[in-house]
Design a protein around this motif. Structure first.
Motif, PDB file in Angstrom:
ATOM      1  N   PRO A 180      23.836  11.986  74.548  1.00  0.00           N
ATOM      2  CA  PRO A 180      23.041  13.108  75.060  1.00  0.00           C
ATOM      3  C   PRO A 180      23.481  14.418  74.401  1.00  0.00           C
ATOM      4  CG  PRO A 180      23.932  11.764  76.841  1.00  0.00           C
ATOM      5  CD  PRO A 180      24.617  11.317  75.599  1.00  0.00           C
ATOM      6  N   SER A 181      22.510  15.264  74.087  1.00  0.00           N
ATOM      7  CA  SER A 181      22.829  16.544  73.455  1.00  0.00           C
ATOM      8  C   SER A 181      21.632  17.476  73.599  1.00  0.00           C
ATOM      9  CB  SER A 181      23.155  16.350  71.971  1.00  0.00           C
ATOM     10  OG  SER A 181      23.127  17.589  71.278  1.00  0.00           O
ATOM     11  N   ALA A 182      21.816  18.556  74.325  1.00  0.00           N
ATOM     12  CA  ALA A 182      20.748  19.549  74.463  1.00  0.00           C
ATOM     13  C   ALA A 182      20.450  20.192  73.121  1.00  0.00           C
ATOM     14  CB  ALA A 182      21.143  20.610  75.490  1.00  0.00           C
ATOM     15  N   LEU A 183      21.486  20.404  72.302  1.00  0.00           N
ATOM     16  CA  LEU A 183      21.270  20.997  70.987  1.00  0.00           C
ATOM     17  C   LEU A 183      20.428  20.074  70.123  1.00  0.00           C
ATOM     18  CD1 LEU A 183      21.791  23.225  68.929  1.00  0.00           C
ATOM     19  CD2 LEU A 183      23.960  22.089  68.351  1.00  0.00           C
ATOM     20  N   ALA A 184      20.700  18.789  70.177  1.00  0.00           N
ATOM     21  CA  ALA A 184      19.892  17.839  69.410  1.00  0.00           C
ATOM     22  C   ALA A 184      18.435  17.860  69.866  1.00  0.00           C
ATOM     23  CB  ALA A 184      20.463  16.432  69.540  1.00  0.00           C
ATOM     24  N   GLU A 185      18.205  17.966  71.157  1.00  0.00           N
ATOM     25  CA  GLU A 185      16.839  18.047  71.666  1.00  0.00           C
ATOM     26  C   GLU A 185      16.109  19.245  71.060  1.00  0.00           C
ATOM     27  OE1 GLU A 185      15.205  16.020  73.581  1.00  0.00           O
ATOM     28  OE2 GLU A 185      16.796  14.675  74.269  1.00  0.00           O
ATOM     29  N   THR A 186      16.787  20.381  71.050  1.00  0.00           N
ATOM     30  CA  THR A 186      16.180  21.602  70.506  1.00  0.00           C
ATOM     31  C   THR A 186      15.901  21.461  69.017  1.00  0.00           C
ATOM     32  OG1 THR A 186      17.261  23.004  72.160  1.00  0.00           O
ATOM     33  CG2 THR A 186      16.552  24.065  70.113  1.00  0.00           C
ATOM     34  N   ILE A 187      16.897  21.009  68.273  1.00  0.00           N
ATOM     35  CA  ILE A 187      16.748  20.928  66.819  1.00  0.00           C
ATOM     36  C   ILE A 187      15.715  19.882  66.432  1.00  0.00           C
ATOM     37  CG2 ILE A 187      17.949  20.217  64.713  1.00  0.00           C
ATOM     38  CD1 ILE A 187      20.393  21.750  65.731  1.00  0.00           C
ATOM     39  N   LEU A 188      15.736  18.726  67.070  1.00  0.00           N
ATOM     40  CA  LEU A 188      14.753  17.690  66.715  1.00  0.00           C
ATOM     41  C   LEU A 188      13.335  18.129  67.056  1.00  0.00           C
ATOM     42  CD1 LEU A 188      15.196  14.828  65.430  1.00  0.00           C
ATOM     43  CD2 LEU A 188      17.271  16.020  66.142  1.00  0.00           C
ATOM     44  N   ALA A 189      13.154  18.857  68.144  1.00  0.00           N
ATOM     45  CA  ALA A 189      11.822  19.357  68.475  1.00  0.00           C
ATOM     46  C   ALA A 189      11.335  20.326  67.409  1.00  0.00           C
ATOM     47  CB  ALA A 189      11.850  20.045  69.840  1.00  0.00           C
ATOM     48  N   ARG A 190      12.204  21.212  66.972  1.00  0.00           N
ATOM     49  CA  ARG A 190      11.827  22.161  65.920  1.00  0.00           C
ATOM     50  C   ARG A 190      11.582  21.444  64.593  1.00  0.00           C
ATOM     51  NH1 ARG A 190      16.072  27.265  66.653  1.00  0.00           N
ATOM     52  NH2 ARG A 190      15.575  27.760  68.840  1.00  0.00           N
ATOM     53  N   LEU A 191      12.440  20.487  64.295  1.00  0.00           N
ATOM     54  CA  LEU A 191      12.361  19.767  63.029  1.00  0.00           C
ATOM     55  C   LEU A 191      11.059  18.989  62.909  1.00  0.00           C
ATOM     56  CD1 LEU A 191      14.088  19.050  60.495  1.00  0.00           C
ATOM     57  CD2 LEU A 191      14.986  17.117  61.807  1.00  0.00           C
ATOM     58  N   THR A 192      10.724  18.247  63.961  1.00  0.00           N
ATOM     59  CA  THR A 192       9.522  17.419  63.903  1.00  0.00           C
ATOM     60  C   THR A 192       8.242  18.248  64.029  1.00  0.00           C
ATOM     61  OG1 THR A 192       9.793  16.948  66.277  1.00  0.00           O
ATOM     62  CG2 THR A 192      10.668  15.333  64.713  1.00  0.00           C
ATOM     63  N   ALA A 193       8.383  19.509  64.416  1.00  0.00           N
ATOM     64  CA  ALA A 193       7.231  20.414  64.398  1.00  0.00           C
ATOM     65  C   ALA A 193       7.080  21.095  63.049  1.00  0.00           C
ATOM     66  CB  ALA A 193       7.377  21.475  65.498  1.00  0.00           C
ATOM     67  N   ALA A 194       8.204  21.363  62.373  1.00  0.00           N
ATOM     68  CA  ALA A 194       8.177  22.131  61.129  1.00  0.00           C
ATOM     69  C   ALA A 194       7.865  21.286  59.898  1.00  0.00           C
ATOM     70  CB  ALA A 194       9.523  22.840  60.931  1.00  0.00           C
ATOM     71  N   TYR A 195       8.345  20.057  59.854  1.00  0.00           N
ATOM     72  CA  TYR A 195       8.222  19.268  58.626  1.00  0.00           C
ATOM     73  C   TYR A 195       6.808  18.729  58.350  1.00  0.00           C
ATOM     74  CZ  TYR A 195      13.173  19.058  57.171  1.00  0.00           C
ATOM     75  OH  TYR A 195      14.430  19.346  56.698  1.00  0.00           O
ATOM     76  N   PRO A 196       6.134  18.093  59.313  1.00  0.00           N
ATOM     77  CA  PRO A 196       4.836  17.487  58.976  1.00  0.00           C
ATOM     78  C   PRO A 196       3.810  18.443  58.372  1.00  0.00           C
ATOM     79  CG  PRO A 196       5.643  16.600  61.037  1.00  0.00           C
ATOM     80  CD  PRO A 196       6.558  17.730  60.685  1.00  0.00           C
ATOM     81  N   PRO A 197       3.680  19.708  58.840  1.00  0.00           N
ATOM     82  CA  PRO A 197       2.693  20.590  58.198  1.00  0.00           C
ATOM     83  C   PRO A 197       2.998  20.901  56.740  1.00  0.00           C
ATOM     84  CG  PRO A 197       3.289  21.420  60.374  1.00  0.00           C
ATOM     85  CD  PRO A 197       4.263  20.337  60.055  1.00  0.00           C
ATOM     86  N   ALA A 198       4.256  20.709  56.329  1.00  0.00           N
ATOM     87  CA  ALA A 198       4.641  20.983  54.934  1.00  0.00           C
ATOM     88  C   ALA A 198       4.511  19.756  54.047  1.00  0.00           C
ATOM     89  CB  ALA A 198       6.073  21.506  54.891  1.00  0.00           C
ATOM     90  N   ALA A 199       4.023  18.652  54.591  1.00  0.00           N
ATOM     91  CA  ALA A 199       3.958  17.401  53.841  1.00  0.00           C
ATOM     92  C   ALA A 199       2.975  17.486  52.681  1.00  0.00           C
ATOM     93  CB  ALA A 199       3.568  16.259  54.772  1.00  0.00           C
ATOM     94  N   ASP A 200       3.296  16.783  51.622  1.00  0.00           N
ATOM     95  CA  ASP A 200       2.442  16.686  50.433  1.00  0.00           C
ATOM     96  C   ASP A 200       2.346  15.205  50.079  1.00  0.00           C
ATOM     97  OD1 ASP A 200       1.449  16.484  47.826  1.00  0.00           O
ATOM     98  OD2 ASP A 200       2.390  18.348  47.174  1.00  0.00           O
ATOM     99  N   PRO A 201       1.223  14.534  50.410  1.00  0.00           N
ATOM    100  CA  PRO A 201       1.119  13.086  50.205  1.00  0.00           C
ATOM    101  C   PRO A 201       1.312  12.652  48.758  1.00  0.00           C
ATOM    102  CG  PRO A 201      -0.622  13.864  51.664  1.00  0.00           C
ATOM    103  CD  PRO A 201       0.050  15.086  51.110  1.00  0.00           C
ATOM    104  N   VAL A 202       0.848  13.450  47.814  1.00  0.00           N
ATOM    105  CA  VAL A 202       1.003  13.076  46.404  1.00  0.00           C
ATOM    106  C   VAL A 202       2.475  13.110  46.012  1.00  0.00           C
ATOM    107  CG1 VAL A 202       0.451  13.719  44.030  1.00  0.00           C
ATOM    108  CG2 VAL A 202      -1.316  13.855  45.806  1.00  0.00           C
ATOM    109  N   ARG A 203       3.144  14.184  46.390  1.00  0.00           N
ATOM    110  CA  ARG A 203       4.568  14.295  46.097  1.00  0.00           C
ATOM    111  C   ARG A 203       5.357  13.200  46.845  1.00  0.00           C
ATOM    112  NH1 ARG A 203       7.661  18.487  44.040  1.00  0.00           N
ATOM    113  NH2 ARG A 203       5.856  19.886  44.103  1.00  0.00           N
ATOM    114  N   ALA A 204       4.921  12.888  48.048  1.00  0.00           N
ATOM    115  CA  ALA A 204       5.587  11.846  48.832  1.00  0.00           C
ATOM    116  C   ALA A 204       5.527  10.502  48.126  1.00  0.00           C
ATOM    117  CB  ALA A 204       4.946  11.750  50.214  1.00  0.00           C
TER     118      ALA A 204
END
Length: 247
Positions: free
Chosen positions: A13-37
């Motif tokens: 359990p980690s409140a910090l992990a909850e915060t960071i993972l929520a931000r991370l999974t919100a920030a990364y997908p909009p920056a995705a580039d399928p061709v580069r992927a």
């Protein structure tokens, strides 16, 4: 690729992990580039899917999402890394590796089982090498008693665990234990896998920047046991004179 052990640690359990993972999974997908992927996945032999976020852009996102977050403790580091490892796309693991590199100083020797879980799950050089040199190496540097664990890891059937043992002193420079390094190289000198033979050469090449004549003597004495790849990699900085860069 390696599967994780059934006894691998679960994210604590980690409140910090909850915060960071929520931000991370919100920030990364909009920056995705399928061709580069697609290209990134092909480059790494399709070991894992990618979002296709360039490293420079990814790290800029990381700085934003980590703004104002507190320093983690060991439990936070474990929770963040293990939860990132449970996500599909490789960029989440790159985030975890970068995070651990910055904060491994907050971790004790008790973090080593977590590091092993990361090393042995969907393994490839892109994550294993940074974990070996910066995370496992950092743990061993802080607690030299862990060198005994490295003595077991070099014997491991999992090539990525053995590669980690070979590379854990990569950034030690003058603090390198040459007897242990050379013993590891000889222990795995006959290994048939490219990644072990390459790691032997890389570890020796790095130490050659600190002790060129010592490495030259070791290679000359054991050239018959070391693979041509290991010898070539080990002596890159020794050609034309000790300490000269070969490029």
């Amino acid at each position: 690729m390696s599967a994780s052990s059934p006894t691998a640690p679960a994210p604590p359990p980690s409140a910090l992990a909850e915060t960071i993972l929520a931000r991370l999974t919100a920030a990364y997908p909009p920056a995705a580039d399928p061709v580069r992927a697609e290209g990134a996945a092909a480059y790494l032999k399709n070991v894992c899917p990618f979002l296709g976020i360039p490293a420079t852009e990814r790290r800029a996102l990381d700085r934003t999402l980590l703004k104002d977050t507190p320093k983690p403790d060991e439990s936070d580091c474990a929770a963040i890394a293990l939860r990132c490892w449970d996500l599909r796309e490789r960029e989440y693991r790159y985030f975890a590796v970068d995070y651990l590199r910055r904060h491994v100083k907050h971790c004790s020797s008790g973090f080593l089982p977590v590091a092993r879980r990361l090393i042995t799950t969907t393994s490839w050089w892109d994550t294993v090498d940074a974990l070996a040199a910066h995370v496992v190496g950092g743990l061993v540097s802080a607690d030299p008693r862990l060198a005994a664990t490295m003595d077991r890891w070099i014997e491991d059937d999992d090539l990525w665990v053995a590669r980690t043992a070979l590379l854990h002193q990569l950034r030690f420079k003058e603090r390198t234990d040459p007897d242990r390094l050379f013993a590891y190289c000889l222990r795995q000198a006959g290994h048939r896998d490219f990644f072990i033979r390459k790691a032997i050469g890389w570890a020796l090449r790095e130490y050659a920047k600190t002790a060129p004549e010592v490495v030259r003597g070791f290679v000359d004495a054991h050239r018959d046991r070391l693979s041509p790849l290991s010898v070539r990699e080990a002596t890159k900085h020794l050609r034309g004179g000790a300490g000269r860069e070969a490029g």
